[in-house]
Design a protein around this motif. Structure first.
Motif, PDB file in Angstrom:
ATOM      1  N   GLY A   1     -13.157   1.524  16.675  1.00 15.83           N
ATOM      2  CA  GLY A   1     -14.546   1.772  16.258  1.00 15.83           C
ATOM      3  C   GLY A   1     -14.810   3.089  15.564  1.00 15.83           C
ATOM      4  O   GLY A   1     -15.971   3.503  15.439  1.00 15.83           O
ATOM      5  N   ARG A   2     -13.746   3.772  15.124  1.00 17.67           N
ATOM      6  CA  ARG A   2     -13.888   5.042  14.385  1.00 17.67           C
ATOM      7  C   ARG A   2     -14.728   6.087  15.116  1.00 17.67           C
ATOM      8  O   ARG A   2     -14.544   6.297  16.286  1.00 17.67           O
ATOM      9  N   ALA A   3     -15.695   6.719  14.396  1.00 20.12           N
ATOM     10  CA  ALA A   3     -16.340   7.911  14.957  1.00 20.12           C
ATOM     11  C   ALA A   3     -17.305   7.570  16.097  1.00 20.12           C
ATOM     12  O   ALA A   3     -18.182   6.732  15.926  1.00 20.12           O
TER      13      ALA A   3
ATOM     14  N   ASN B   1     -23.486  -0.700   3.254  1.00 21.12           N
ATOM     15  CA  ASN B   1     -22.834  -1.087   4.500  1.00 21.12           C
ATOM     16  C   ASN B   1     -21.572  -0.309   4.869  1.00 21.12           C
ATOM     17  O   ASN B   1     -21.314  -0.039   6.038  1.00 21.12           O
ATOM     18  N   ASN B   2     -20.738  -0.001   3.917  1.00 22.06           N
ATOM     19  CA  ASN B   2     -19.544   0.821   4.184  1.00 22.06           C
ATOM     20  C   ASN B   2     -19.013   1.331   2.850  1.00 22.06           C
ATOM     21  O   ASN B   2     -19.575   1.025   1.798  1.00 22.06           O
ATOM     22  N   CYS B   3     -17.937   2.096   2.886  1.00 28.69           N
ATOM     23  CA  CYS B   3     -17.431   2.698   1.648  1.00 28.69           C
ATOM     24  C   CYS B   3     -16.846   1.631   0.726  1.00 28.69           C
ATOM     25  O   CYS B   3     -16.923   1.754  -0.496  1.00 28.69           O
ATOM     26  N   ALA B   4     -16.271   0.585   1.321  1.00 25.63           N
ATOM     27  CA  ALA B   4     -15.732  -0.502   0.501  1.00 25.63           C
ATOM     28  C   ALA B   4     -16.871  -1.146  -0.296  1.00 25.63           C
ATOM     29  O   ALA B   4     -16.732  -1.418  -1.497  1.00 25.63           O
ATOM     30  N   ALA B   5     -18.008  -1.358   0.356  1.00 18.17           N
ATOM     31  CA  ALA B   5     -19.174  -1.930  -0.311  1.00 18.17           C
ATOM     32  C   ALA B   5     -19.686  -0.981  -1.390  1.00 18.17           C
ATOM     33  O   ALA B   5     -20.059  -1.412  -2.487  1.00 18.17           O
TER      34      ALA B   5
ATOM     35  N   GLU C   1      -3.727   0.167  -1.442  1.00 21.45           N
ATOM     36  CA  GLU C   1      -4.395  -0.646  -0.419  1.00 21.45           C
ATOM     37  C   GLU C   1      -4.862   0.313   0.657  1.00 21.45           C
ATOM     38  O   GLU C   1      -4.071   1.048   1.235  1.00 21.45           O
ATOM     39  N   ILE C   2      -6.178   0.328   0.913  1.00 15.27           N
ATOM     40  CA  ILE C   2      -6.735   1.266   1.890  1.00 15.27           C
ATOM     41  C   ILE C   2      -6.524   0.734   3.308  1.00 15.27           C
ATOM     42  O   ILE C   2      -6.449   1.470   4.259  1.00 15.27           O
ATOM     43  N   GLY C   3      -6.416  -0.571   3.466  1.00  9.40           N
ATOM     44  CA  GLY C   3      -6.295  -1.165   4.806  1.00  9.40           C
ATOM     45  C   GLY C   3      -7.402  -2.183   4.997  1.00  9.40           C
ATOM     46  O   GLY C   3      -8.428  -2.132   4.316  1.00  9.40           O
TER      47      GLY C   3
ATOM     48  N   VAL D   1      -9.351   7.304  -7.091  1.00  9.00           N
ATOM     49  CA  VAL D   1      -9.342   6.819  -5.703  1.00  9.00           C
ATOM     50  C   VAL D   1      -8.563   7.798  -4.846  1.00  9.00           C
ATOM     51  O   VAL D   1      -7.426   8.147  -5.168  1.00  9.00           O
ATOM     52  N   HIS D   2      -9.181   8.231  -3.762  1.00  7.56           N
ATOM     53  CA  HIS D   2      -8.475   9.107  -2.822  1.00  7.56           C
ATOM     54  C   HIS D   2      -7.381   8.290  -2.128  1.00  7.56           C
ATOM     55  O   HIS D   2      -7.656   7.238  -1.573  1.00  7.56           O
ATOM     56  N   ARG D   3      -6.140   8.784  -2.210  1.00  3.12           N
ATOM     57  CA  ARG D   3      -5.038   8.091  -1.525  1.00  3.12           C
ATOM     58  C   ARG D   3      -5.144   8.425  -0.058  1.00  3.12           C
ATOM     59  O   ARG D   3      -4.583   9.399   0.416  1.00  3.12           O
ATOM     60  N   SER D   4      -5.892   7.557   0.646  1.00  2.00           N
ATOM     61  CA  SER D   4      -6.308   8.006   1.964  1.00  2.00           C
ATOM     62  C   SER D   4      -5.261   7.821   3.044  1.00  2.00           C
ATOM     63  O   SER D   4      -5.339   8.456   4.081  1.00  2.00           O
ATOM     64  N   ASN D   5      -4.278   6.949   2.828  1.00  2.76           N
ATOM     65  CA  ASN D   5      -3.362   6.701   3.948  1.00  2.76           C
ATOM     66  C   ASN D   5      -1.895   6.929   3.632  1.00  2.76           C
ATOM     67  O   ASN D   5      -1.020   6.478   4.361  1.00  2.76           O
TER      68      ASN D   5
ATOM     69  N   GLU E   1     -15.658   8.517  -8.248  1.00  2.30           N
ATOM     70  CA  GLU E   1     -14.584   8.724  -7.275  1.00  2.30           C
ATOM     71  C   GLU E   1     -14.878   7.997  -5.968  1.00  2.30           C
ATOM     72  O   GLU E   1     -15.955   8.147  -5.376  1.00  2.30           O
ATOM     73  N   ASP E   2     -13.886   7.215  -5.513  1.00  2.02           N
ATOM     74  CA  ASP E   2     -13.912   6.646  -4.166  1.00  2.02           C
ATOM     75  C   ASP E   2     -13.259   7.705  -3.285  1.00  2.02           C
ATOM     76  O   ASP E   2     -12.047   7.757  -3.157  1.00  2.02           O
ATOM     77  N   GLN E   3     -14.098   8.579  -2.725  1.00  6.22           N
ATOM     78  CA  GLN E   3     -13.564   9.742  -1.998  1.00  6.22           C
ATOM     79  C   GLN E   3     -13.179   9.390  -0.568  1.00  6.22           C
ATOM     80  O   GLN E   3     -12.209   9.885  -0.037  1.00  6.22           O
TER      81      GLN E   3
ATOM     82  N   CYS F   1     -18.358   7.592  -0.213  1.00  2.00           N
ATOM     83  CA  CYS F   1     -17.605   7.934   0.993  1.00  2.00           C
ATOM     84  C   CYS F   1     -18.138   7.129   2.167  1.00  2.00           C
ATOM     85  O   CYS F   1     -19.170   6.470   2.069  1.00  2.00           O
ATOM     86  N   SER F   2     -17.394   7.182   3.289  1.00  2.00           N
ATOM     87  CA  SER F   2     -17.788   6.469   4.510  1.00  2.00           C
ATOM     88  C   SER F   2     -18.668   7.363   5.363  1.00  2.00           C
ATOM     89  O   SER F   2     -18.500   8.583   5.379  1.00  2.00           O
ATOM     90  N   GLY F   3     -19.554   6.742   6.152  1.00  2.00           N
ATOM     91  CA  GLY F   3     -20.360   7.511   7.093  1.00  2.00           C
ATOM     92  C   GLY F   3     -19.640   7.759   8.402  1.00  2.00           C
ATOM     93  O   GLY F   3     -19.963   8.698   9.134  1.00  2.00           O
ATOM     94  N   ASP F   4     -18.651   6.915   8.723  1.00  2.00           N
ATOM     95  CA  ASP F   4     -18.033   6.993  10.051  1.00  2.00           C
ATOM     96  C   ASP F   4     -16.605   7.518  10.015  1.00  2.00           C
ATOM     97  O   ASP F   4     -15.804   7.230  10.887  1.00  2.00           O
ATOM     98  N   LYS F   5     -16.278   8.289   8.986  1.00  2.00           N
ATOM     99  CA  LYS F   5     -14.990   8.990   8.991  1.00  2.00           C
ATOM    100  C   LYS F   5     -15.262  10.449   9.356  1.00  2.00           C
ATOM    101  O   LYS F   5     -15.863  10.718  10.379  1.00  2.00           O
ATOM    102  N   LEU F   6     -14.876  11.391   8.472  1.00  2.00           N
ATOM    103  CA  LEU F   6     -15.013  12.799   8.881  1.00  2.00           C
ATOM    104  C   LEU F   6     -16.459  13.283   8.947  1.00  2.00           C
ATOM    105  O   LEU F   6     -16.742  14.324   9.530  1.00  2.00           O
TER     106      LEU F   6
ATOM    107  N   GLY G   1      -7.708   6.942  10.423  1.00  2.00           N
ATOM    108  CA  GLY G   1      -8.818   6.269   9.744  1.00  2.00           C
ATOM    109  C   GLY G   1      -8.757   6.368   8.226  1.00  2.00           C
ATOM    110  O   GLY G   1      -9.743   6.136   7.547  1.00  2.00           O
ATOM    111  N   GLY G   2      -7.595   6.714   7.673  1.00  2.00           N
ATOM    112  CA  GLY G   2      -7.504   6.850   6.235  1.00  2.00           C
ATOM    113  C   GLY G   2      -8.224   8.092   5.757  1.00  2.00           C
ATOM    114  O   GLY G   2      -9.153   8.031   4.961  1.00  2.00           O
ATOM    115  N   THR G   3      -7.845   9.258   6.281  1.00  2.00           N
ATOM    116  CA  THR G   3      -8.531  10.477   5.858  1.00  2.00           C
ATOM    117  C   THR G   3      -7.546  11.541   5.394  1.00  2.00           C
ATOM    118  O   THR G   3      -7.604  11.999   4.266  1.00  2.00           O
TER     119      THR G   3
HETATM  120  C1  LIG Z   1     -11.714   4.416   4.246  1.00  2.00           C
HETATM  121  C2  LIG Z   1     -11.789   4.276   2.790  1.00  2.00           C
HETATM  122  C3  LIG Z   1     -12.394   3.156   2.210  1.00  2.00           C
HETATM  123  C4  LIG Z   1     -13.014   2.082   3.055  1.00  2.00           C
HETATM  124  O1  LIG Z   1     -14.091   2.620   3.743  1.00  2.00           O
HETATM  125  P1  LIG Z   1     -14.957   1.725   4.760  1.00  2.00           P
HETATM  126  O2  LIG Z   1     -16.089   2.597   5.125  1.00  2.00           O
HETATM  127  O3  LIG Z   1     -14.039   1.388   5.876  1.00  2.00           O
HETATM  128  O4  LIG Z   1     -15.374   0.513   4.011  1.00  2.00           O
HETATM  129  C5  LIG Z   1     -12.421   3.066   0.846  1.00  2.00           C
HETATM  130  N1  LIG Z   1     -11.870   4.015   0.074  1.00  2.00           N
HETATM  131  C6  LIG Z   1     -11.278   5.121   0.580  1.00  2.00           C
HETATM  132  C7  LIG Z   1     -10.698   6.128  -0.320  1.00  2.00           C
HETATM  133  C8  LIG Z   1     -11.222   5.279   1.966  1.00  2.00           C
HETATM  134  O5  LIG Z   1     -10.642   6.363   2.481  1.00  2.00           O
END
Ligand SMILES: *Cc1c(COP(=O)(O)O)cnc(C)c1O
Length: 489
Positions: free
Chosen positions: A100-102, A166-170, A194-196, A240-244, A272-274, A306-311, A406-408
């Protein structure tokens, strides 16, 4: 033996008889007929299997039949319990997507409860009594936080806007669809990632209706590669941030600022998809060169997601920040309505952003966990180890590494400590399973034959209760004997 079993089978009630019996009447009131039937069948099949395996005498079977209503009830009970439960995260992974992340702050939970309890002014302007839009509850706060933390010059505040989905993917999908549908998007081959959870940049891009124009190579992409790919069909430059994962060695990529300059010269916006939404300085934790939401905004990109429930440490959502004109185009896309978030998300997001504005970062659980020193964690581990050590359980304090996850911050670790558990009668997998079966379940990590509890991700306020819970679980296996003997499972 076979003959005796034959007699035992005959003592089992018929499914139909049992179903209609008065003893089952209370269960029939609680559950549907189908469910009770299925449970009765399962219980009777279990008894038949036990008889087949020679586990029953006439006496033991009689006892089981006396208690059969309880057994059927136990079979049905999980259906009445919520499957989504709180768990204790002892993995040391701060942003564990599967868990459930943060976690949210006290203030965020209070605000959610307040808003959930009754009605609220979600899309209602109390001043004029007229309809308003839900984004007013986040937009100004997002920009203020970015300005307060140095990501956005105050004089640019008016030119910027923010939207929540809804989320960063959206957010990324919406940005691509709004800005590039029917046109070309330039992306480095090193960022076709692939972010996951099935989020693959080339697939999302295609679904958004844009055409992928890949440039450069996996390890090296130059500004000139982007420049050469710009044509009248180009709608967007995507970063695109190479998050993982990390690429190391012979690598090259232009900075976001250089991409923005190139875009400006050619009238092509840069998106940028940060991902991380980080507004704190990770360098103080020894995490160098990590992607920062502030730096992305400061680079002048037309739009950043960016995502709300990461950092950021808030609720699940996706934040889009950028040029007011571009954000307005995003808002008028019909998909924006499809991807909108509910009042509870705004309540939690507001509380999280307000904490940043008040300089109360420590009230955001994610940042509090990030800020814990290894030494403070070690001291708590010592208390746990001391309390849990027994004749059958070795509990030792071991240095370990927590990760943000969490891909950060791929590959980055925080020094930490764990309580390492080893049981004389239980394998490490059996011990980990036993911990998962506690209430609340404790999720641990297995390393080199031991079960590790990294206390960075366990709230210190729960130490005493959890120690007691583990102690009584260990006592109960000491008296009743282990369910799983040590050995390969
Ligand atoms: C985590 C992440 C996503 C997906 O974010 P969600 O909030 O899980 O949809 C997309 N792009 C990047 C670069 C990410 O780090």
């Amino acid at each position: 033996m076979a003959y005796a079993n034959h007699l035992l089978y005959r003592k089992l009630p018929q499914t139909g008889d049992l179903l209609c019996s008065d003893r089952l009447a209370p269960l029939r009131e609680l559950h549907s007929r189908e469910r009770v039937t299925a449970a009765v069948r399962t219980v009777l099949a279990g008894l038949r299997q036990q008889i087949k395996e020679g586990e029953h005498t006439e006496a033991t079977l009689a006892t089981c039949l006396d208690e059969i209503v309880l057994t059927v009830e136990a079979e049905l009970a999980p259906l009445l319990r919520p499957s989504l439960r709180r768990v204790i995260n002892a993995t040391g992974v701060l942003l564990q997507t599967n868990l459930g992340r943060a976690p949210l702050s006290e203030a965020a939970m209070r605000r959610m409860q307040e808003v959930a309890q009754g009605y609220c002014n979600l899309e209602f302007d109390l001043e004029s009594g007229a309809r308003s839009r839900r984004d007013v509850h986040a937009e100004q706060l997002i920009l203020e936080v970015l300005a307060a933390r140095g990501g956005l010059p105050r004089e640019d505040l008016q030119k910027q806007a923010a939207a929540v989905v809804n989320n960063c993917a959206a957010a990324t999908f919406l940005a691509l669809n709004t800005l590039a549908e029917g046109g070309e998007v330039i992306v480095s081959r090193g960022e076709l990632v692939e972010i996951g959870g099935g989020f693959r940049v080339p697939d999302i891009l295609r679904k958004s209706g844009a055409v992928l124009r890949e440039v450069g190579t996996t390890n090296r992409t130059r500004l000139a590669d982007y420049a050469a790919a710009i044509t009248p069909q180009t709608r967007l430059i995507l970063r695109v941030h190479r998050s993982n994962f990390r690429i190391e060695g012979f690598t090259e990529q232009p900075s976001l600022r250089e991409l923005v300059e190139l875009g400006t010269r050619n009238v092509v916006p840069v998106f940028e998809d940060q991902g991380t939404g980080c507004v704190v300085d990770l360098n103080v934790h020894g995490l160098r060169g990590e992607s920062s939401w502030l730096a992305s905004i400061a680079s002048g990109a037309a739009l950043v997601a960016c995502s709300g429930d990461k950092l950021l440490g808030g609720p699940q959502c996706g934040l889009l920040v950028g040029d007011a004109e571009i954000v307005e185009r995003v808002r008028t896309n019909p998909l924006f309505r499809v991807l909108r978030v509910d009042k509870l998300t705004y309540a939690a997001l507001q509380a999280t952003l307000l904490a940043y504005l008040a300089g109360e970062d420590a009230t955001i659980p994610l940042l509090a966990m990030l800020n814990l020193t290894a030494n403070a964690i070690r001291q708590r581990c010592e208390v746990w180890a001391e309390a849990l050590s027994s004749a059958s359980l070795t509990a030792e304090v071991k240095p370990t590494e927590s990760v943000i996850g969490g891909g950060t911050t791929p590959g980055a670790c925080l020094p930490s400590y764990a309580v390492a558990l080893e049981h004389t009668a239980l394998s490490e997998t059996a011990l980990a399973k036993l911990l998962r079966n506690l209430d609340p379940p404790v999720v641990a990590r297995i390393h080199e034959g031991r079960v590790l509890l990294d206390l960075r991700t366990v709230a210190a306020a729960e130490d005493a209760t959890l120690i007691e819970l583990l102690q009584s679980a260990m006592e109960s296996i000491a008296t009743s004997g282990p369910e799983h003997e040590r050995g390969p499972l």
